[in-house]
Scaffold this motif. Structure first.
Motif, PDB file in Angstrom:
ATOM      1  N   ILE A   1      -4.389 -17.071  17.025  1.00 56.71           N
ATOM      2  CA  ILE A   1      -4.902 -16.035  16.122  1.00 56.71           C
ATOM      3  C   ILE A   1      -6.286 -16.382  15.585  1.00 56.71           C
ATOM      4  O   ILE A   1      -7.201 -15.564  15.617  1.00 56.71           O
ATOM      5  CB  ILE A   1      -3.937 -15.828  14.943  1.00 56.71           C
ATOM      6  CG1 ILE A   1      -2.632 -15.204  15.443  1.00 56.71           C
ATOM      7  CG2 ILE A   1      -4.564 -14.961  13.868  1.00 56.71           C
ATOM      8  CD1 ILE A   1      -1.551 -15.183  14.407  1.00 56.71           C
ATOM      9  N   GLU A   2      -6.434 -17.617  15.073  1.00 58.87           N
ATOM     10  CA  GLU A   2      -7.663 -17.962  14.366  1.00 58.87           C
ATOM     11  C   GLU A   2      -8.805 -18.349  15.307  1.00 58.87           C
ATOM     12  O   GLU A   2      -9.955 -18.012  15.074  1.00 58.87           O
ATOM     13  CB  GLU A   2      -7.392 -19.091  13.373  1.00 58.87           C
ATOM     14  CG  GLU A   2      -6.659 -18.622  12.123  1.00 58.87           C
ATOM     15  CD  GLU A   2      -7.573 -17.792  11.235  1.00 58.87           C
ATOM     16  OE1 GLU A   2      -8.777 -18.073  11.190  1.00 58.87           O
ATOM     17  OE2 GLU A   2      -7.081 -16.857  10.583  1.00 58.87           O
ATOM     18  N   GLY A   3      -8.478 -19.095  16.349  1.00 61.34           N
ATOM     19  CA  GLY A   3      -9.527 -19.511  17.279  1.00 61.34           C
ATOM     20  C   GLY A   3     -10.426 -20.577  16.692  1.00 61.34           C
ATOM     21  O   GLY A   3     -10.221 -21.049  15.567  1.00 61.34           O
ATOM     22  N   LYS A   4     -11.427 -20.940  17.456  1.00 65.70           N
ATOM     23  CA  LYS A   4     -12.236 -22.124  17.140  1.00 65.70           C
ATOM     24  C   LYS A   4     -13.188 -21.913  15.971  1.00 65.70           C
ATOM     25  O   LYS A   4     -13.663 -22.866  15.371  1.00 65.70           O
ATOM     26  CB  LYS A   4     -13.038 -22.541  18.387  1.00 65.70           C
ATOM     27  CG  LYS A   4     -12.185 -22.485  19.647  1.00 65.70           C
ATOM     28  CD  LYS A   4     -12.554 -23.529  20.655  1.00 65.70           C
ATOM     29  CE  LYS A   4     -11.432 -23.610  21.670  1.00 65.70           C
ATOM     30  NZ  LYS A   4     -11.555 -24.625  22.666  1.00 65.70           N
ATOM     31  N   GLU A   5     -13.520 -20.651  15.635  1.00 68.17           N
ATOM     32  CA  GLU A   5     -14.518 -20.409  14.582  1.00 68.17           C
ATOM     33  C   GLU A   5     -14.031 -20.882  13.211  1.00 68.17           C
ATOM     34  O   GLU A   5     -14.804 -21.321  12.367  1.00 68.17           O
ATOM     35  CB  GLU A   5     -14.875 -18.923  14.504  1.00 68.17           C
ATOM     36  CG  GLU A   5     -15.565 -18.400  15.750  1.00 68.17           C
ATOM     37  CD  GLU A   5     -14.571 -18.178  16.859  1.00 68.17           C
ATOM     38  OE1 GLU A   5     -13.399 -17.872  16.545  1.00 68.17           O
ATOM     39  OE2 GLU A   5     -14.924 -18.357  18.040  1.00 68.17           O
ATOM     40  N   SER A   6     -12.717 -20.781  12.955  1.00 69.62           N
ATOM     41  CA  SER A   6     -12.196 -21.103  11.625  1.00 69.62           C
ATOM     42  C   SER A   6     -11.810 -22.565  11.478  1.00 69.62           C
ATOM     43  O   SER A   6     -11.262 -22.969  10.470  1.00 69.62           O
ATOM     44  CB  SER A   6     -10.970 -20.240  11.318  1.00 69.62           C
ATOM     45  OG  SER A   6     -11.144 -18.933  11.782  1.00 69.62           O
ATOM     46  N   GLY A   7     -12.049 -23.379  12.519  1.00 68.29           N
ATOM     47  CA  GLY A   7     -11.695 -24.795  12.439  1.00 68.29           C
ATOM     48  C   GLY A   7     -10.396 -25.111  13.162  1.00 68.29           C
ATOM     49  O   GLY A   7     -10.022 -26.269  13.272  1.00 68.29           O
ATOM     50  N   PHE A   8      -9.705 -24.065  13.661  1.00 67.90           N
ATOM     51  CA  PHE A   8      -8.482 -24.303  14.425  1.00 67.90           C
ATOM     52  C   PHE A   8      -8.895 -24.589  15.878  1.00 67.90           C
ATOM     53  O   PHE A   8      -8.647 -23.798  16.774  1.00 67.90           O
ATOM     54  CB  PHE A   8      -7.562 -23.086  14.348  1.00 67.90           C
ATOM     55  CG  PHE A   8      -7.009 -22.838  12.983  1.00 67.90           C
ATOM     56  CD1 PHE A   8      -5.686 -23.151  12.680  1.00 67.90           C
ATOM     57  CD2 PHE A   8      -7.803 -22.301  11.978  1.00 67.90           C
ATOM     58  CE1 PHE A   8      -5.177 -22.932  11.419  1.00 67.90           C
ATOM     59  CE2 PHE A   8      -7.288 -22.089  10.712  1.00 67.90           C
ATOM     60  CZ  PHE A   8      -5.985 -22.403  10.433  1.00 67.90           C
TER      61      PHE A   8
END
Lengths: 277, 277, 277, 277
Positions: free
Chosen positions: B175-182
């Motif tokens: 859901i979050e992907g790499k942009e949010s730090g995940f």
């Protein structure tokens, strides 16, 4: 359909090894399977770590195929050896077992990679099977029973908490406004849940004195009401422990008293010997 | 081997002082040792504080050597006075006692400094010895017993929590992907544990509305399921307290059993009538 | 020393009003005093809020002096009316009462302002007196008793937690190093406590995969062991509740049974009427 | 006032549908109302999400008016069908029901938008009505009773916690000073509450070694004293469970009392012998 005796024997043997846990071979098979599941889950994880994947991509893919082949053989053997294969295929674990192998084959045809990766992670649901192990069953049954018994109280509690978070969230939205990160009521509710559950990320935090005052109130509320679910579950486990220890025994053959310690050899009420069950 | 009487007497005296706690000299020795251990642990800590170490380095080193010499003498006396020195040397506390002195001597030859510093910190494991003090033993025994009795349930609980964190972590990664730090599934799992245990650093936090919605769910889950281990341990301590309470009665006149229900008229162990007090 | 009857009467009356809570005038006095203490604590707080102090400084000072004069008169009346003034002056609340008025007079002579401000905040310790109110005494006594009874177990628990934090802190210092904010062992221990207690500021957080793995372990540990103090205190309160309800009564006059419900009118064992105490 | 029979019949029918839950039509009405309340609360929320509102503003307003008209009709029907309309209008739920429709009509005349939006959110208080549902009543009653019974202890506990936060806050203000964000005593108290309740935003955190040392102490305190409210509530629920359990017996043949110890031979209320079942 007619089977030769040998075919039937192999089928039975396979069933014993794959589905049962009370023979030596069955336990060994379970252990190997557990290891493969753990490795395959680890593979899925590591594949998403960019640096690691870059370096060892070919190794990961190779290992992944080895495991997929193993799982495929296992899946086919399960269908082959069980009496009602259709029922198994559409059971919860049947679907999980299929989902464990499909994504890898699908990856040959599709490049929509990301979701396939995570579907593979569903393999770890197979780990829940371990809880069927007799060693754990009784413990998890007790926990499940305590949770089911306190279901009603917990639903009321969560319902109350959710309405509270909406009310508090709306108030904080009004007080803090958009400058402090409380950009909308849903965002405010998110903040309220973060605070009430004492998680406290700090990505949004109140800036106005009034907002901080209300936040303090929310924190103390959250700190206090954790007592409620804890109290509920504890009381249930307590009740269960008590009833198990004292009453669910066969009554005394002489005076019919049925409350005595579980290790009693004589009835504490009339002194009559107690037959063990 | 033959010992003179005097040698044997000194050896016995030393043993009493160093190993036993029921004489005045023994207690005094324990107290001094405790003080030295605390000081030496403090020394290790302060040495890693850059400013402090810069200013007082020579003092720290001097104190360190004083303590090392004291510990060395103590170690040799232990070996000298005990009956089975080999068994002591390879026992848990024997190894800890050796590790308390080795790093300082090793530092004369090696400059691989950092690890040696921390090995010295292992000295504080010696502090666990205090729990052998009779004052604490009964209390820590009770705690240990309650924890051991609830072991099964706790293992099931932690197993369930770990699988949940892997599942939730995988979903949040999608859901979050790499942009949010995940950035990867392991990172997502790390975030899930940070959130589920209500620690909430805030170094990674969900940015998308859907991610925040699921995060809210995880927080409420984490807030709720803390009730489970608490309930388990509380119920165990309760049970233990209860069984202990029925023990403070006059023992059975026949078999001396002293655990029976408070209203028992006959001993549940041998069937002998119980006299009321 | 000889006192006129009128003097003695005034003194007695003053004593009743100031020290006792069972007359109307005494309760009114207590209420007014409570109000003044709350206002004075609020004054101390608001004085430290820069904006507020700038605007309303003269008002704050005026109010502060009114309260100080009131407290001074009250202090003198206490000394005047009590039988053993010396004992009062050196009692805990006597010193608190004095500290409530001294700083303001001291501020006339000294400009070392900040500490005086906060010493005044000690006034709020007077609020603890309210817990002597009979309405609360029984409740706080119960809590105190439960906490005292579980003292031994709690000491062992905190001792264990402290040693764990030192060990984990040392390991994290080695793993993370200075780049991630783990600049020294004391700093690492601070981080461990922040994490273990599930506070989680996020000012320091592990950056290396291994550090995050150990951090996850620390979080789950912290999340789990909260069960221990909770279990201890709950079990104590439980025990106290149980024993209070069932046994601490006068025994039956006929059969001497002493375990019956608190509202029993007849002995459940022999049917003999129970005299109420 | 005289009503035609048909009018009276319609009124009665309406009353049954709107106010009662034990007919099929009544339950259906409740379900529809619940749906509308949930949708209207969702509308209020989504209106505050800037992006969403910009795109779908006209839809939101249209839906809002549909719901307002429905609620208005429902409100009028309630007044029309109930026997004492004045009492309903000024009851808690009567005011809530009115507040659910007023803001929308008010928005036609006023542009002071923000507050009106949130007043509408008060509609969700209508959700509390669900707790009157017989399915939940018994569960929420139990919880309420446990919380009321532990009220005294919880007040003492919160009183103690609040005084502690003021004292710790004042000390931290002195130690940390304005550089670390501890700009005033109220700000310091805010930090103390954030820390003690283990929320830990991290927007303010101690920078000096002494401050961090005291912070560690506060965290361990906060981590430990959560045991107190938990213990209180658990013990209450336990007690209630226990007393309820001794109730499920056959009542006394003489006075019909049904609460007595399980091993009672005579009724503790009237002294009549109890027949065992």
């Amino acid at each position: 359909m007619k089977h030769s005796a040998m075919y039937s024997q192999i089928r039975e043997k396979t069933y014993t090894i794959i589905f049962q846990t009370n023979t030596k071979a069955g336990r060994l098979f379970d252990l190997i399977l557990l290891g493969f599941v753990l490795i395959s889950v680890l593979l899925v994880m590591m594949e998403t770590v960019a640096d690691f994947n870059l370096k060892y991509h070919s190794y990961l893919i190779t290992l992944e195929w080895i495991i997929t082949v193993f799982f495929t053989i296992e899946y086919l053997l399960r269908i082959f050896s069980i009496d009602k294969p259709i029922r198994y295929v559409f059971s919860f674990y049947g679907i999980i077992d299929l989902l464990a192998i499909l994504p890898m084959f699908a990856s040959l045809f599709f490049t929509g990679y990301n979701i396939l990766t995570v579907v593979r992670a569903l393999r770890l649901l197979r780990l829940f099977k371990i809880l069927n192990n007799p060693q754990f069953t009784s413990q998890s049954l007790k926990l499940k029973r305590a949770l089911i018994a306190s279901r009603g109280k917990i639903v009321v509690f969560i319902y109350f908490v959710l309405i509270s978070t909406i009310i508090i969230g709306s108030i904080m939205y009004l007080i803090e406004g958009k400058e402090s990160g409380f950009t909308s009521i849903p965002m405010s509710i998110y903040w309220t849940i973060v605070t009430l559950t004492t998680v406290g990320y700090g990505d949004i935090s109140p800036q106005t004195p009034l907002g901080q005052f209300i936040a303090s109130f929310v924190m103390i509320l959250g700190y206090g009401i954790i007592a409620v679910p804890t109290g509920i579950v504890t009381a249930e486990i307590n009740k269960y422990n008590k009833s198990r220890e004292t009453q669910h025994q066969n009554p005394c053959g002489n005076c019919e008293a049925d409350i005595y310690p579980s290790n009693a050899k004589f009835c504490p009420n009339c002194g009559h010997p107690i037959e063990n069950n």
